[in-house]
Write an enzyme that holds these catalytic residues in place. Structure first.
Site, PDB file in Angstrom:
ATOM      1  N   SER A  14       0.790  -1.247  -0.107  1.00  0.00           N
ATOM      2  CA  SER A  14       0.021   0.046   0.131  1.00  0.00           C
ATOM      3  C   SER A  14       0.862   1.317  -0.042  1.00  0.00           C
ATOM      4  CB  SER A  14      -0.992  -0.105   1.343  1.00  0.00           C
ATOM      5  OG  SER A  14      -1.975   1.112   1.159  1.00  0.00           O
ATOM      6  N   HIS A  41      -2.032  -0.931  -3.733  1.00  0.00           N
ATOM      7  CA  HIS A  41      -3.450  -0.029  -3.560  1.00  0.00           C
ATOM      8  C   HIS A  41      -3.259   1.413  -4.406  1.00  0.00           C
ATOM      9  CE1 HIS A  41      -4.471  -1.915   0.382  1.00  0.00           C
ATOM     10  NE2 HIS A  41      -4.939  -2.701  -0.536  1.00  0.00           N
ATOM     11  N   ASP A 134      -5.465  -4.989   4.966  1.00  0.00           N
ATOM     12  CA  ASP A 134      -5.718  -5.712   3.661  1.00  0.00           C
ATOM     13  C   ASP A 134      -4.570  -6.703   3.319  1.00  0.00           C
ATOM     14  OD1 ASP A 134      -6.777  -6.630   1.231  1.00  0.00           O
ATOM     15  OD2 ASP A 134      -6.145  -4.936   0.107  1.00  0.00           O
TER      16      ASP A 134
END
Length: 346
Positions: A14, A41, A134
């Site tokens: 991310s 992401h 996540d």
């Protein structure tokens, strides 16, 4: 499970991910006997071709944007496009605009879970710098299916929250700085598979549910969700539908709705907070609009000499102002609480 084709390396990251990815890929040889898949992401307006071109400058591996139903090959890096999930199905990729998981699209968990379901012990999961959780469930799926797990040492991560969340909840095989990962990934890619490993039923079930929902082949059936878990008292922050708690023995609890949205506990809490904040902003805007109308009505009545009605509207507008100020105070406190939580997790 019998595995045909190259070894599988799935990478999730991310915030701060591109710098970590370029360093990691620079350590890998062109003849690596594995296909690599990346979920970073990204915002909707990000350019996947631009990012892939950047990665290509740091590695001898072939770098591509993942394409729907494309067969993958060893020695190639495939990156999920913005606003699209990347899944594996046998020896091909699915690139779809399905429901968000953990409030992300692309999301790390669907890629990792599908890799574990179809390729079992031939999969290596890698988690790099980032926020939130996540990727935690996906790494657990890989671990339980016989695959290897590699996590960036949080001490060397630009954003240590995601690596910390994985390490805290999963017994990880390797926790190392990115500069040391290349050697480990090469060794794992060249290892012979050690016998057959049966993928746990719950991983298969959820992988197939996500595959169908994300590939626009229909929503989850109630029967499927009842088999996978039990109804929870919570509602989906994205669509308002009921949530099922998908908890198996010794696994991380998470939630999935009929439409296909999925959450860990952390992402569900964040989703609820976002939905609450959005509702408060709508209420604030509505109250301010009503107050403005009351003020205009009061002024109009006053101009016509209707002082009694003008006073009544002024009083209602003042009462509305009190509610507006209370909502503004509540929104300010909500923002501070969210900031404190992010700092605590980070």
């Amino acid at each position: 499970m019998t595995h045909n084709g190259p070894k599988i390396i799935v990478i999730g990251t991310s915030a701060g991910g591109m710098q970590a990815l370029t360093l990691l890929l620079s350590k890998l040889p062109a003849d690596l006997p594995a296909a690599l898949f990346i979920v970073q992401h990204l915002s909707k307006d990000s350019s996947a071709p631009f990012l892939v071109k950047r990665l290509s400058q740091y590695t001898k591996l072939t770098c591509k944007v993942a394409e729907h139903q494309q067969t993958f090959e060893a020695g190639t890096v495939y990156m999920a496009p913005p606003d699209r999930h990347l899944l594996l199905k046998g020896n091909e990729m699915l690139v779809t605009r399905g429901p968000r998981e953990n409030q992300f699209r692309p999301s790390i968990d669907p890629l990792f879970r599908s890799a574990a379901a179809y390729h079992g012990a031939s999969v290596t999961g890698v988690i790099l710098t980032g926020f939130m959780s996540d990727g935690v469930v996906g790494m657990e799926s890989i671990k339980r299916s016989g695959g290897a797990t590699v996590v960036q040492d949080p001490e060397y991560a630009e954003y240590p929250a995601l690596p910390n969340n994985v390490i805290r909840q999963i017994k990880t095989d390797h926790v190392v700085p990115v500069k040391e990962m290349g050697k480990i990934l090469v060794e794992l890619a060249n290892q012979a598979d050690e016998g057959s490993v049966t993928v746990p039923t719950d991983i298969w079930q959820e992988a197939l549910i996500a595959e169908r929902v994300m590939n626009n082949s229909g929503m989850s059936s109630i029967e499927e969700l009842e088999k996978a878990g039990s109804r929870s008292p919570y509602s989906c922050p994205d669509c308002g539908g009921g949530l099922w708690e998908l908890s198996q023995q010794n696994t991380i609890k998470r939630f999935r709705c009929h439409s296909g949205h999925a959450y860990t506990k952390d992402s569900l809490l964040d989703g609820m907070s976002s939905a609450l904040e959005e509702t408060l902003w709508v209420a604030l805007r509505t109250l301010e609009e009503r107050r403005n109308i009351l003020v205009q009505m009061s002024q109009a009545d006053n101009d016509r000499g209707n002082r009694r009605w003008a006073t009544l509207q002024e009083e209602r507008a003042d009462e509305m102002k009190v509610h507006v100020e209370r909502l503004r105070e509540l929104l300010a406190k909500t923002a501070l609480a969210d900031e404190d939580r992010i700092n605590e997790v980070g």
